[in-house]
Design a protein around this motif. Sequence first.
Motif, short mmCIF file in Angstrom:
data_model
loop_
_atom_site.label_atom_id
_atom_site.label_comp_id
_atom_site.label_asym_id
_atom_site.label_seq_id
_atom_site.Cartn_x
_atom_site.Cartn_y
_atom_site.Cartn_z
N SER A 158 -0.39 6.96 -9.52
CA SER A 158 -1.82 6.42 -9.88
C SER A 158 -2.77 6.21 -8.87
O SER A 158 -3.86 6.09 -9.00
CB SER A 158 -1.27 4.75 -10.36
OG SER A 158 -0.59 4.96 -11.87
N SER A 159 -1.89 5.60 -7.77
CA SER A 159 -3.01 5.32 -6.46
C SER A 159 -3.42 6.79 -5.95
O SER A 159 -4.69 6.82 -5.56
CB SER A 159 -2.03 5.04 -5.41
OG SER A 159 -1.55 3.57 -5.73
N GLY A 210 0.71 -1.21 0.07
CA GLY A 210 -0.06 0.08 0.29
C GLY A 210 0.80 1.30 0.08
O GLY A 210 1.99 1.11 0.00
N LEU A 211 0.25 2.49 0.09
CA LEU A 211 0.87 3.58 0.19
C LEU A 211 1.74 3.82 1.26
O LEU A 211 2.68 4.57 1.37
CB LEU A 211 -0.07 4.62 0.05
CG LEU A 211 -0.71 5.15 -1.44
CD1 LEU A 211 -2.02 5.89 -1.18
CD2 LEU A 211 0.17 5.91 -2.36
N TRP A 270 3.54 4.07 -9.50
CA TRP A 270 2.39 3.43 -8.73
C TRP A 270 1.75 4.51 -7.80
O TRP A 270 0.63 4.67 -7.71
CB TRP A 270 2.75 2.30 -8.21
CG TRP A 270 1.73 1.35 -7.36
CD1 TRP A 270 0.76 0.56 -7.86
CD2 TRP A 270 1.38 1.64 -6.01
NE1 TRP A 270 -0.13 0.10 -6.92
CE2 TRP A 270 0.21 1.07 -5.68
CE3 TRP A 270 2.06 2.47 -4.83
CZ2 TRP A 270 -0.31 0.80 -4.43
CZ3 TRP A 270 1.41 2.40 -3.51
CH2 TRP A 270 0.39 1.50 -3.53
N CYS A 271 2.55 5.32 -7.09
CA CYS A 271 2.04 6.20 -6.03
C CYS A 271 1.25 7.09 -6.86
O CYS A 271 0.10 7.41 -6.36
CB CYS A 271 3.22 6.76 -5.45
SG CYS A 271 4.20 5.80 -4.07
#
Length: 283
Positions: free
Chosen positions: A156-157, A126-127, A153-154
């Motif tokens: 996009s999250s 997760g973040l 990824w961060c």
Amino acid sequence: MTYFETGRDFIRREGRLLEQRLFATIFEQADPTGVVDALRGYQNPDGGFGHGLEPDKRCPDSLALDVEVALQNLAAAGMVDVPMVSRAADWLQATASSDGAVALASSAIEAYPRAEHWSDWAYAPGLNPTAGIAGLLHQLGIEHPWLDRATEWCWSSLEAGLPEDGHALLEVTVFLEHVPDRERAESYVEPIREWLPKVSLYRADADDPSYGVTPLWFAPTPSSLWRRLFTDEQIQGHLDRLERDQQPDGGWALTWQPPGQAATLEYRGVMTLKALEVLRAYS
């Protein structure tokens, strides 16, 4: 004696070698290589960090949480050992999910003493901690394929929405403070200002005795990107509370229960050093 002197004496008397070396670097201009040397004992042959570097779990296995703590110490010391950090990044790349995200811990912690709050919720990527680790690697000036994947990824999250947990949001703020795309990062300042009061474990009230992340966690120095989220009155209230919370022995108490006496003293040393850093920064 002043709060600083009694806090210093607590670290010298009860703290780990790591906190003692970091204190000497931050406040006494000692050579920061002492911090790197202290961290070497926590790094495993696989490149990750373990051995209770974060004291609430006594697991020797490499965990992303311990990697993050190692990077935090290096950043605080103003020192980066590129081979040490590159090996840690290699470990992150080898253990991350296919999209680059990492989990705080793994089931390996179940074989060792740990605080009650460490359980299987920490096994999902997760973040928290991916965003925080990525932000620290950017802060330290590291280039690595894992960091490229994790950064994307961060982003996009975050496009899907801000996290609802105070710790995860804190990790996001570390990422946004140090990620190279400054225009994109700055675009999140106002959304985070609006979102912060809604997240769990955020302790806005300086008189609230319960555990939580406070404005001083988000803005530990006046120059922090996130200082603008809080009024002068909010910051001063939490500074006053922080100073009041110093214990007669010079250290700061915990609002949770570590797995043993050694872990308690170790974490009190960590929190005492952080308290001294914040109070000195705002003095």
